[in-house]
Structures are given as C-alpha cells and as structure tokens.
Design a protein around this motif. Structure first.
Motif, PDB file in Angstrom:
ATOM      1  N   HIS A  38       0.816  -1.218   0.000  1.00 54.10           N
ATOM      2  CA  HIS A  38       0.000   0.000   0.000  1.00 54.10           C
ATOM      3  C   HIS A  38       0.852   1.273   0.000  1.00 54.10           C
ATOM      4  CE1 HIS A  38      -3.048  -2.937   1.220  1.00 54.10           C
ATOM      5  NE2 HIS A  38      -3.974  -2.043   0.939  1.00 54.10           N
ATOM      6  N   LEU A  39       2.150   1.148   0.283  1.00 50.61           N
ATOM      7  CA  LEU A  39       2.997   2.339   0.355  1.00 50.61           C
ATOM      8  C   LEU A  39       3.085   3.075  -0.983  1.00 50.61           C
ATOM      9  CD1 LEU A  39       5.988   1.224   2.625  1.00 50.61           C
ATOM     10  CD2 LEU A  39       4.248   2.936   3.148  1.00 50.61           C
ATOM     11  N   GLN A  40       3.201   2.333  -2.082  1.00 44.20           N
ATOM     12  CA  GLN A  40       3.320   2.973  -3.390  1.00 44.20           C
ATOM     13  C   GLN A  40       2.040   3.733  -3.783  1.00 44.20           C
ATOM     14  OE1 GLN A  40       5.744   3.670  -5.273  1.00 44.20           O
ATOM     15  NE2 GLN A  40       4.736   4.300  -7.162  1.00 44.20           N
ATOM     16  N   PRO A  41       0.867   3.108  -3.705  1.00 46.78           N
ATOM     17  CA  PRO A  41      -0.360   3.866  -3.974  1.00 46.78           C
ATOM     18  C   PRO A  41      -0.498   5.102  -3.074  1.00 46.78           C
ATOM     19  CG  PRO A  41      -0.849   1.533  -3.919  1.00 46.78           C
ATOM     20  CD  PRO A  41       0.570   1.678  -3.473  1.00 46.78           C
ATOM     21  N   GLY A 257      14.951  11.744   6.259  1.00 47.80           N
ATOM     22  CA  GLY A 257      14.395  10.466   5.833  1.00 47.80           C
ATOM     23  C   GLY A 257      12.995  10.636   5.293  1.00 47.80           C
ATOM     24  N   ASP A 258      12.377   9.513   4.941  1.00 46.58           N
ATOM     25  CA  ASP A 258      11.041   9.540   4.353  1.00 46.58           C
ATOM     26  C   ASP A 258      10.018   8.800   5.197  1.00 46.58           C
ATOM     27  OD1 ASP A 258      11.726  10.778   1.643  1.00 46.58           O
ATOM     28  OD2 ASP A 258      13.136   9.115   1.765  1.00 46.58           O
ATOM     29  N   TYR A 259      10.450   7.664   5.795  1.00 46.35           N
ATOM     30  CA  TYR A 259       9.552   6.879   6.628  1.00 46.35           C
ATOM     31  C   TYR A 259      10.072   6.859   8.064  1.00 46.35           C
ATOM     32  CZ  TYR A 259       7.704   5.291   2.172  1.00 46.35           C
ATOM     33  OH  TYR A 259       7.152   5.256   0.917  1.00 46.35           O
ATOM     34  N   TYR A 260       9.136   7.058   9.005  1.00 46.79           N
ATOM     35  CA  TYR A 260       9.485   7.100  10.421  1.00 46.79           C
ATOM     36  C   TYR A 260       8.746   5.978  11.148  1.00 46.79           C
ATOM     37  CZ  TYR A 260      11.333  11.826   9.621  1.00 46.79           C
ATOM     38  OH  TYR A 260      12.047  12.897   9.160  1.00 46.79           O
ATOM     39  N   LEU A 261       9.505   5.154  11.833  1.00 47.93           N
ATOM     40  CA  LEU A 261       8.914   4.095  12.647  1.00 47.93           C
ATOM     41  C   LEU A 261       8.917   4.589  14.093  1.00 47.93           C
ATOM     42  CD1 LEU A 261       7.782   1.202  12.527  1.00 47.93           C
ATOM     43  CD2 LEU A 261      10.095   0.369  12.980  1.00 47.93           C
ATOM     44  N   ILE A 262       7.735   4.934  14.601  1.00 45.26           N
ATOM     45  CA  ILE A 262       7.604   5.492  15.949  1.00 45.26           C
ATOM     46  C   ILE A 262       7.222   4.377  16.916  1.00 45.26           C
ATOM     47  CG2 ILE A 262       6.494   7.259  17.361  1.00 45.26           C
ATOM     48  CD1 ILE A 262       5.545   8.585  14.788  1.00 45.26           C
ATOM     49  N   SER A 277      14.970   5.702   4.450  1.00 44.63           N
ATOM     50  CA  SER A 277      14.823   6.389   3.170  1.00 44.63           C
ATOM     51  C   SER A 277      13.790   5.633   2.326  1.00 44.63           C
ATOM     52  CB  SER A 277      16.164   6.421   2.429  1.00 44.63           C
ATOM     53  OG  SER A 277      16.585   5.092   2.132  1.00 44.63           O
ATOM     54  N   LYS A 278      13.370   6.251   1.214  1.00 49.70           N
ATOM     55  CA  LYS A 278      12.375   5.614   0.336  1.00 49.70           C
ATOM     56  C   LYS A 278      12.821   4.241  -0.133  1.00 49.70           C
ATOM     57  CE  LYS A 278      10.440   9.917  -1.460  1.00 49.70           C
ATOM     58  NZ  LYS A 278      10.385  10.830  -2.609  1.00 49.70           N
ATOM     59  N   SER A 279      14.112   4.117  -0.418  1.00 48.71           N
ATOM     60  CA  SER A 279      14.629   2.854  -0.955  1.00 48.71           C
ATOM     61  C   SER A 279      14.647   1.739   0.094  1.00 48.71           C
ATOM     62  CB  SER A 279      16.046   3.058  -1.505  1.00 48.71           C
ATOM     63  OG  SER A 279      16.929   3.464  -0.473  1.00 48.71           O
ATOM     64  N   LYS A 280      14.503   2.099   1.366  1.00 50.10           N
ATOM     65  CA  LYS A 280      14.565   1.116   2.456  1.00 50.10           C
ATOM     66  C   LYS A 280      13.177   0.782   3.014  1.00 50.10           C
ATOM     67  CE  LYS A 280      19.152   1.058   2.654  1.00 50.10           C
ATOM     68  NZ  LYS A 280      19.943  -0.153   2.337  1.00 50.10           N
ATOM     69  N   TYR A 281      12.143   1.007   2.192  1.00 52.20           N
ATOM     70  CA  TYR A 281      10.783   0.823   2.702  1.00 52.20           C
ATOM     71  C   TYR A 281      10.504  -0.619   3.124  1.00 52.20           C
ATOM     72  CZ  TYR A 281       9.236  -1.233  -1.748  1.00 52.20           C
ATOM     73  OH  TYR A 281       9.080  -2.057  -2.830  1.00 52.20           O
TER      74      TYR A 281
END
Length: 348
Positions: A38-41, A257-262, A277-281
């Motif tokens: 679902h991340l890409q959509p 970065g782009d994604y944050y894991l809280i 980063s985006k490439s590490k999704y």
C-alpha cells in the motif's frame, strides 16, 4: 493485486483463530507484505493531493500518511467479523488537516467534482453525520489502478478534517491510553465517552456544524457546564498534561528520511524513532512487523508513518507523543468561559 481478497481474508482469520505458531507466522508475513504494497499507492495519491491543494490555493495545516497498525487491524476485525481482512479499506491511509470548515468544504467540493480522482469508490461524511462517539471527518475510499500487479486494485483511504476535529481525535486516542480502551470506537468508561461527546458538540457549535442528536435540545451554556463538571470529576486537564512524552532530545536531531517508525512506551513515557529512506521501505516494514510481534499493547505502541521532518511528524501524529496541548488549550477556553457565565448568573 498480488493476493486475492479471499487469500487476505483467510490470513486475517488465521491471525484471529489459529493456535499454530507456524500458521500465525505465515499469516503475519503475508499480511505484512500486503500491507507494505500500500505504500506505493499512498505515495502517488498523496503527491496528487498536494498538487491539487496547491492548484486550488488551499494551504493545509498538514498532510500525512500511515500504514495501519497490526493491533488496529485485529481490533477492527474483532468488531466487524463479517467484513474480513480482504474487505478492509483503510490499511493504507493518508490525511489532510485543514485550517477551518471553509477550507474543508472547498476541498470536499473539488474532490467530488473533478476527474482527477476518477478511481473514487465511496465517501463517508462524518462531519455532517458524526459517529456516535462524536468523531468528525470525511473519508474517501479510492481504488488504485496500476500495471504492477502488487499495487493494482488496492484500496486507500483519504481523511480530510479541520484542525479542531483533528485535535479532538488526538485527545480521544490519547485518553484511550489512560483507560486502556478504544474510546474512538465508543468502547470504555461511560463518563469519558460522555465527556468527549459533549466536547464534540461544543466544537461543532464553534464551527457552525450539527451537534450530536443527543444534544439537540441542549443550549451551548448547558453543554459548557456539563463539560466543566466532567473535566473536574475526571481530572481531564491534569491527567492529559501529565501524559506528555518528552521530546527535547529528539527535536535537536535533523532526522533526514522519508519513513518514520515510531515506537512509544506509554508506561515509561519514552519514544524511539527509526528513520528510513524511500529505498529502504521494505526494511522499514519488516522492522515494523518485528516490533509489533514483541510489544505489549497495554504498555506500548508502534506505527510506520511518512513525514518530511520531526516537527511535521509530531504535528501529524501528536497522539503518538501523547501530546494533547492544542486540545487542552481549546478545553481551557471553554472552561474559563463557563466559569465567567456562572459568575454572571450568580451575581445576576
């Protein structure tokens, strides 16, 4: 889609009913892979929303996206067993918080009268018709079209709401941590549920929106008095203030970065953030599942979100930092006005 609705629903059922550790692990891996898709959509749809807002000259308070937490998925399946995981439409969600009702309805009109969002499936207007809990927001479901099988036909949910509605929703989620219940789903102690319904109607009056049906015969003054009395009885203000997580040490860091894991520990009032980063999704979602498997839901929570900075992150997801400061500011104004009205009435 990479996985059929039937296959996803089966994996969800295994998660709820199986006692086999191997079966559950296989189901979790499948669900996490499906959730990750679902991340890409979400990325594409959020980018389109940003462009639409810019073109329409609407300045949002914030725009954010998230992948639904495993605990939230399981809880929703428990509440709606007939739905099945394959029928869940908000595993991938993004949100726009607007300054006021004027901007909210402007965006609503644009979304519903443009071919730009031609994959539109359904709209639930909880602003004009709030949920019994007092929750207000407008939800749109979109079906994503792609030549890539993993992303094709996946559904994502867009929520649009005002800043005041966002503050209310944040406080409800945070108070749910105190009561260890899902107040936003009308589950929990009656007095807390009543309190948030009263505040919802008071906020609605402020925004010239419909109050809850149960409050249609109440005056604003009566609702203010009830709000004040419940605040005192439940010690709402001091309780919510005491919950806040200290983030000074985090605010000094740049967090590129782009994604944050809280990962928040509600018992110790501490928060840990991993940045990807985006490439590490894929690594981000693997880590997400890894933590979800280990945590005690009554003492901590974890969520994977997207943001451009720590400041934006905290603004978009204040409930994950137990920060209800904006809600408390609005509540204190209501209580101050209530005291003034009562003094005027007493001194006649």
């Amino acid at each position: 889609m990479k996985y059929s609705r039937k296959k996803i629903t089966k994996a969800g059922n295994i998660l709820l009913t199986s006692k086999s550790e191997e079966e559950i692990n296989d189901a979790l891996n499948l669900i996490n892979d499906w959730r990750t898709n679902h991340l890409q959509p979400l990325k594409v749809m959020k980018r389109r929303l940003v462009k639409l807002l810019e073109k329409s000259k609407i300045s949002p308070i914030l725009i954010s996206q998230r992948l639904k937490r495993l605990t939230s998925i399981v809880y929703k399946l428990d509440l709606n067993p007939q739905m099945g995981l394959g029928g869940m439409q908000d595993v991938g969600g993004y949100r726009a918080v607007l300054k006021d009702v004027k901007d909210l309805y402007k965006l609503k009109a644009i979304l519903e009268n443009t071919n730009y969002y031609n994959r539109f499936e359904k709209c639930n207007d909880y602003v004009e018709n709030p949920k019994p809990s007092g929750y207000r927001s407008i939800h749109y479901i979109y079906k994503y079209s792609s030549k890539v099988p993993e992303y094709d036909q996946l559904k994502v949910e867009l929520q649009i709401r005002t800043k005041l509605q966002h503050n209310w929703a944040t406080a409800v989620e945070t108070a749910g941590i105190i009561t260890k219940t899902s107040l936003k789903s009308s589950q929990g102690p009656d007095e807390w549920l009543i309190f948030f319904r009263v505040v919802s109607s008071l906020f609605a009056i402020k925004e010239n929106l419909p109050v809850l049906d149960e409050h249609k015969d109440n005056t604003m003054q009566e609702l203010m008095v009830e709000c004040y009395n419940l605040c005192v009885k439940l010690n709402v203000i001091d309780t919510l203030k005491a919950l806040r997580v200290t983030t000074e040490h985090l605010e000094k860091q740049k967090f590129p970065g782009d994604y944050y894991l809280i990962h928040i520990n509600t018992e110790k009032k501490g928060v840990t953030i991993n940045v990807f980063s985006k490439s590490k999704y894929e690594l981000a979602t693997q880590k997400y599942l890894e933590i979800e498997r280990k945590i005690d839901d009554s003492k901590s929570a974890v969520v994977l979100v997207s943001a451009t900075s720590f400041k934006d992150l905290k603004k978009a997801y204040p409930s994950y930092f137990l920060d209800t400061s904006e809600f408390l500011n609005a509540l204190e104004k209501i209580n101050t006005n209530c005291i003034k009205l009562e003094l005027i009435k007493t001194n006649g």
